[in-house]
Design a protein around this motif. Structure first.
Motif, mmCIF file in Angstrom:
data_model
loop_
_atom_site.group_PDB
_atom_site.id
_atom_site.type_symbol
_atom_site.label_atom_id
_atom_site.label_comp_id
_atom_site.label_asym_id
_atom_site.label_seq_id
_atom_site.Cartn_x
_atom_site.Cartn_y
_atom_site.Cartn_z
ATOM 1 N N LEU A 112 0.812 -1.127 -0.028
ATOM 2 C CA LEU A 112 -0.091 0.186 -0.082
ATOM 3 C C LEU A 112 0.843 1.194 -0.090
ATOM 4 O O LEU A 112 1.852 1.466 1.089
ATOM 5 N N GLN A 113 0.703 1.988 -0.939
ATOM 6 C CA GLN A 113 1.263 3.349 -1.245
ATOM 7 C C GLN A 113 0.605 4.627 -0.910
ATOM 8 O O GLN A 113 1.267 5.599 -0.596
ATOM 9 N N GLY A 114 -0.664 4.578 -1.105
ATOM 10 C CA GLY A 114 -1.644 5.544 -0.988
ATOM 11 C C GLY A 114 -3.032 5.341 -1.462
ATOM 12 O O GLY A 114 -3.507 4.294 -1.623
ATOM 13 N N VAL A 115 -3.474 6.616 -1.747
ATOM 14 C CA VAL A 115 -5.016 6.677 -2.167
ATOM 15 C C VAL A 115 -5.123 7.509 -3.440
ATOM 16 O O VAL A 115 -4.572 8.434 -3.290
ATOM 17 N N PHE A 116 -5.824 6.850 -4.370
ATOM 18 C CA PHE A 116 -6.126 8.035 -5.407
ATOM 19 C C PHE A 116 -7.755 8.278 -5.514
ATOM 20 O O PHE A 116 -8.546 7.493 -4.851
ATOM 21 N N PHE A 117 -8.119 9.395 -6.234
ATOM 22 C CA PHE A 117 -9.496 9.576 -6.233
ATOM 23 C C PHE A 117 -9.751 9.816 -7.646
ATOM 24 O O PHE A 117 -9.202 10.027 -8.509
ATOM 25 N N PHE A 118 -11.203 9.368 -7.972
ATOM 26 C CA PHE A 118 -11.822 9.760 -9.284
ATOM 27 C C PHE A 118 -13.083 10.036 -8.972
ATOM 28 O O PHE A 118 -13.909 10.076 -7.972
ATOM 29 N N LEU A 119 -13.791 10.240 -10.302
ATOM 30 C CA LEU A 119 -15.237 11.059 -10.240
ATOM 31 C C LEU A 119 -16.175 10.139 -10.895
ATOM 32 O O LEU A 119 -15.763 9.332 -11.764
ATOM 33 N N ARG A 120 -17.490 10.238 -10.434
ATOM 34 C CA ARG A 120 -18.657 9.905 -11.019
ATOM 35 C C ARG A 120 -19.544 10.767 -11.185
ATOM 36 O O ARG A 120 -20.074 11.662 -10.120
ATOM 37 N N ILE A 121 -19.916 11.306 -12.367
ATOM 38 C CA ILE A 121 -20.564 12.520 -12.657
ATOM 39 C C ILE A 121 -21.903 12.109 -13.263
ATOM 40 O O ILE A 121 -22.111 11.488 -14.164
ATOM 41 N N TYR A 122 -22.963 12.533 -12.519
ATOM 42 C CA TYR A 122 -24.319 12.028 -12.899
ATOM 43 C C TYR A 122 -25.001 13.098 -13.598
ATOM 44 O O TYR A 122 -25.234 14.286 -13.315
ATOM 45 N N PHE A 123 -25.410 12.928 -14.960
ATOM 46 C CA PHE A 123 -26.268 13.933 -15.585
ATOM 47 C C PHE A 123 -27.988 13.633 -15.377
ATOM 48 O O PHE A 123 -28.558 14.452 -15.490
#
Length: 330
Positions: A248-259
């Protein structure tokens, strides 16, 4: 097309991953920072733009629209005008982008778009708007100051039942190893970072974060339904389960965009010009399938968005803090 725009489109086509570094910027610094090629990258990103276009065509006919962050070509303002909007107020704080939008609208002979230069929390309008279109979503959704601007618009500039495009945005967190890069990707990324070593950086921005680096399922960190009143100060505690053995090196973030309920853009599953922020810790931690990691994130969105992150590894009845990082802005 700018050479850097061409380069990033080419890298996306060949599934080439890049890990870059940039200082954190406040939401107002971000406006001044945006270079021409970055605007162009967004304007030509079909994966990003198609759901905006489709939703606008369905929602704005005959309505008064507010477009926040209209950019250098008034992209969504023009789309709204062509889709039958009665009037569009398009706001842009970057003076260079505003001036380019003025020239673009004159060239296209579009006369029902009213351009305004400035930040939306400093303007007034002669009427309430029935639709809000915005492109204020950061790489972490709230990181470009989106929430205070939208809440201010709801109080002063929008009708109570205004339609929001998009209607919801979620930021997900995933535990991960360092991104796996080929020799060419490592070398190119090293040059782009100004010859800074990855293992010395606490925060990197990755284009093309590959799924096999993940150590957990996605967990929701932020969830904004824009019609609802939002809280500016948040504290989130996530109990995240490790799904495979790894480092484990860290944490990443991504998006879910709801239209809407069925039209959703996932920036991890679908390549876009949004970066994948990756918080890296100095000391990696060996983890096993079934271990738990507690991720605590406190955020203050009342001004320049600020975040404080702590991670604790729980295994075999013991708990060990394995990393922390704090930052402000995008």
């Amino acid at each position: 097309m700018h050479p850097l725009t061409r380069l990033f489109h080419y890298l996306k086509r060949i599934h080439f991953s890049v890990a870059v570094e940039r200082e954190h910027l406040s939401e107002r610094e971000q406006v001044e920072w945006y270079p021409v090629w970055m605007y162009e990258l967004m304007e030509t990103d079909d994966n990003r733009n198609e759901p905006y276009r489709d939703t606008i065509r369905e929602a704005v006919a005959g309505k008064v629209v507010l477009d926040l962050g209209t950019g250098r070509k008034a992209l969504w303002a023009v789309c709204c005008a062509l889709a039958g909007a009665r009037k569009v107020y398009a706001v842009e704080a970057n003076k260079r982008a505003y001036q380019e939008s003025v020239r673009s609208l004159k060239t296209r002979n579009i006369d029902n778009v009213h351009l305004i230069c400035g930040f939306s929390d400093k303007i007034t309008l002669p009427q309430r708007c029935e639709v809000l279109v915005h492109d204020l979503i950061g790489n972490i959704a709230s990181a470009e100051g989106m929430i205070p601007f939208i809440e201010d618009a709801k109080r002063r500039l929008l009708a109570p039942d205004a339609v929001h495009i998009p209607e919801r945005c979620v930021t997900c967190a995933v535990l991960a190893e360092d991104p796996t890069l080929t020799l060419a990707e490592r070398t190119f990324s090293y040059v782009l970072r100004g010859f800074q070593r990855l293992d010395r950086l606490p925060f990197v921005r990755v284009f093309g974060f590959r799924p096999h680096s993940a150590l957990s399922e996605p967990y929701v960190f932020e969830d904004f339904t824009f019609r609802q009143v939002q809280q500016f100060r948040r504290s989130v505690r996530l109990d995240m389960e490790i799904k495979r053995d790894g480092v484990l090196q860290g944490v990443f973030f991504f998006l879910r965009i709801y239209f809407n309920e069925t039209r959703v853009l996932d920036t991890w599953a679908t390549p876009t010009c949004w970066e994948t922020p990756f918080v890296r810790f100095k000391q990696p931690a060996r983890v096993k399938e079934g271990d738990h990691v507690e991720l605590c994130i406190q955020s203050d969105l009342s001004g320049t968005p600020s975040y404080s992150l702590q991670m604790t590894h729980r295994a075999d009845g013991s708990a060990k803090r394995i990393g922390a990082y704090a930052w402000a802005g995008d």
